[in-house]
Design an enzyme around this catalytic site. Sequence first.
Site, mmCIF file in Angstrom:
data_model
loop_
_atom_site.group_PDB
_atom_site.id
_atom_site.type_symbol
_atom_site.label_atom_id
_atom_site.label_comp_id
_atom_site.label_asym_id
_atom_site.label_seq_id
_atom_site.Cartn_x
_atom_site.Cartn_y
_atom_site.Cartn_z
ATOM 1 N N TYR A 157 0.795 -1.221 0.000
ATOM 2 C CA TYR A 157 0.000 0.000 0.000
ATOM 3 C C TYR A 157 0.832 1.278 0.000
ATOM 4 C CZ TYR A 157 -4.835 -1.474 0.073
ATOM 5 O OH TYR A 157 -6.066 -1.943 -0.277
ATOM 6 N N ASP A 295 -3.161 -34.496 14.745
ATOM 7 C CA ASP A 295 -4.218 -35.438 14.395
ATOM 8 C C ASP A 295 -3.618 -36.633 13.660
ATOM 9 O OD1 ASP A 295 -6.155 -33.838 15.452
ATOM 10 O OD2 ASP A 295 -6.867 -33.036 13.545
#
Lengths: 414, 414
Positions: A157, A295
């Site tokens: 920006y 997991d």
Amino acid sequence: MSGKGKRAAGAEVAAMNKKKLKGTEEILAKVRRLAERVKAEPEVQKSLAELNLPHACREVVDKDADAVLGEVETAILMVAASILRGEGFTYTLPNRSKGNQLYVPELDRIVLKDSMSHRAFANTATCRKAVITTRILQLVHELCRKRIHVTKRDLFYTDVKLFEDQGNSDAILDDLACMLGCTRSSLHVVASEKGVVVGRLTFREDGDQIDCRRMGVGGKAIPPNIDKVDSIQSDALFILLVEKDAAFMRLAEDRFYNQFPCIIITAKGQPDVATRLFLKKLKQTLRIPVLALVDSDPYGLKILSVYMKGSMNMSYDSSNLTTPDIKWLGVRPSDLDRFNIPQQCRLPMTDEDLKTGRKLLEEEFVKANPEWVKELEIMVTTKVKAEIQALSSFGFQYLSHQYLPLKLQEGDWI
Amino acid sequence: MSGKGKRAAGAEVAAMNKKKLKGTEEILAKVRRLAERVKAEPEVQKSLAELNLPHACREVVDKDADAVLGEVETAILMVAASILRGEGFTYTLPNRSKGNQLYVPELDRIVLKDSMSHRAFANTATCRKAVITTRILQLVHELCRKRIHVTKRDLFYTDVKLFEDQGNSDAILDDLACMLGCTRSSLHVVASEKGVVVGRLTFREDGDQIDCRRMGVGGKAIPPNIDKVDSIQSDALFILLVEKDAAFMRLAEDRFYNQFPCIIITAKGQPDVATRLFLKKLKQTLRIPVLALVDSDPYGLKILSVYMKGSMNMSYDSSNLTTPDIKWLGVRPSDLDRFNIPQQCRLPMTDEDLKTGRKLLEEEFVKANPEWVKELEIMVTTKVKAEIQALSSFGFQYLSHQYLPLKLQEGDWI
């Protein structure tokens, strides 16, 4: 009533496991040995130079603000010299394309080979890139001079008119890191953070003394700018790397680290750059083992792979971002039967899961460890996955009161 | 060269704005007055009872673990009494459907009306739900007894066989909160956290003393269990609620709160329950104004609306989750011209954006504030949006060194 029978059997196994548990000191014996081994390992961070590779390769290193200022100024002086020599305004940069990347087994990392490209101002094909490179050099110089950090989005920006698309400024920022031979975070452009840490760790962050033993249940947010972190101290025996937020919360609330001296870290899913840098820095400074709790599915392993060997996109930065030596503590496919995880908590793998699992079996970092191959083969053969939370089926605190202590006691990591 | 001309004009406006800036004490004058006004407001958290609404409405309140234990035991005793009366095993619960929700303008919140439903065990339509309700009552009882917190996912995994799908246990958990008249977090089932806080704030979390003035640049992770937070103290004049991570980092690194005494909070995008609870608790305890810094787009306003009036789904819990009085500091559509944001940093709104923007104009919480309506109308008329980062086009520290100080100095919030 077979369901009831199974649940009873599960409870029995849980009770049996509980009986197996010894006192804290005995539980810690195996971890202590692992920690001693890790500490005793010679500190060689193997370097590229020592390897004598057939072609020159390059990696980037962390540099402080003054060193980066020096590099930027040198780069500009070289361009000026080139102009004075009558050779025009040209940057010479390492090529970051896949063809110029190389996996080095001795390092267990991806590095860049020596192909270079030229970026001339007086060439229609490279003129725009040369201008953007110059502008970003200037911005990085400003950041280092002011000692402030911004995100890639902020950088974009500052000159939307020139950059047009954030992809342009991002890519050239990575080019610059390679060109200047320093990590992207050395350029004072940082990733936004999402990791948290809690446990037996103190450090200084931008001058503030942080004590991670007194961070309640929420923990301390891992800072985006690792170069502001110093004075790392810890009496932890190991780092527990946790995939999920929920497990982190359980362990933090149970103050797991009080009984078993450790540092608990999570990036809440896919690891971000800040968390990877932080883990790397802890591991390098403290030289203690890293045990992972993920997991039992291909995605959990994928996450481990990002911590261990990095992503292709940031390959030039891999030595600063990766922690190659991580032990897979759990939840492993073989745990499901061993801990008698109820059938209802085991989920069928999707086709996508199976594809990812099979692809992982081809990966170097998996093949390098026969025990990982064995576990992964169980996963793709049984076609079953399970989350860390599946352990809750034996009680909310089963994870911190039984599963992890038992794992540690048995030295059950691979 | 008109582009160059515009950029020069932008720089001029920035320079002019800089000149306008007064000393810190003068800048703070307007905020101080607002803060005094907020502190002076009578502390009435308007309650439902006082309103004398035509139908009985209900809301839930925060209760401590012992109170929840009491509620659970009472609920079960009532069921037992019903059985003894020969009326069978039946729960009576408030209806949470949309038809039973009511927006109360006096409270500026959504509450539940008095429609109740019955959940009998001896009825094929409700048998399963009655069983799940009983099981979750038991689990909540265990959590409160052990004083531990778990996530919804953990709860689901304690009895996958019964719950089958997490949607079932989640829905009944919300039913229970209504039935017992307490917030979901009082049930010791919490959301995972993602917010961070930094600035002039100290509090105690699970017995640990937390000093948010000394949390480096990363900040303190907002805890998932608000009931473990107490002893909140602060000399801040206001709370700065920031939509985005990057802006948070900028303000934290610049130690904005040292010059302008404030507490800076971000949920990194869509606000999570933990951050909303935390903001609410701060606002209630400290009674200081909340100023919001969000993107100038409909999504930024949507985020404000979640903080201010909550989401439909948790309407029964709205009084504990919402902070109705938030001032919109920036970035506002009118700022774009006022601060001469370069054209390249203004993005065209998509059709989806425009639709959302126009829908917001119909919403009560927007209509209640004519100045918000005006701003929103500028947005949908100009069809232009901008991110907070657009301010970086005037320099990386423009946000903390000029934009915010000027906004505060002028009391430019609505």
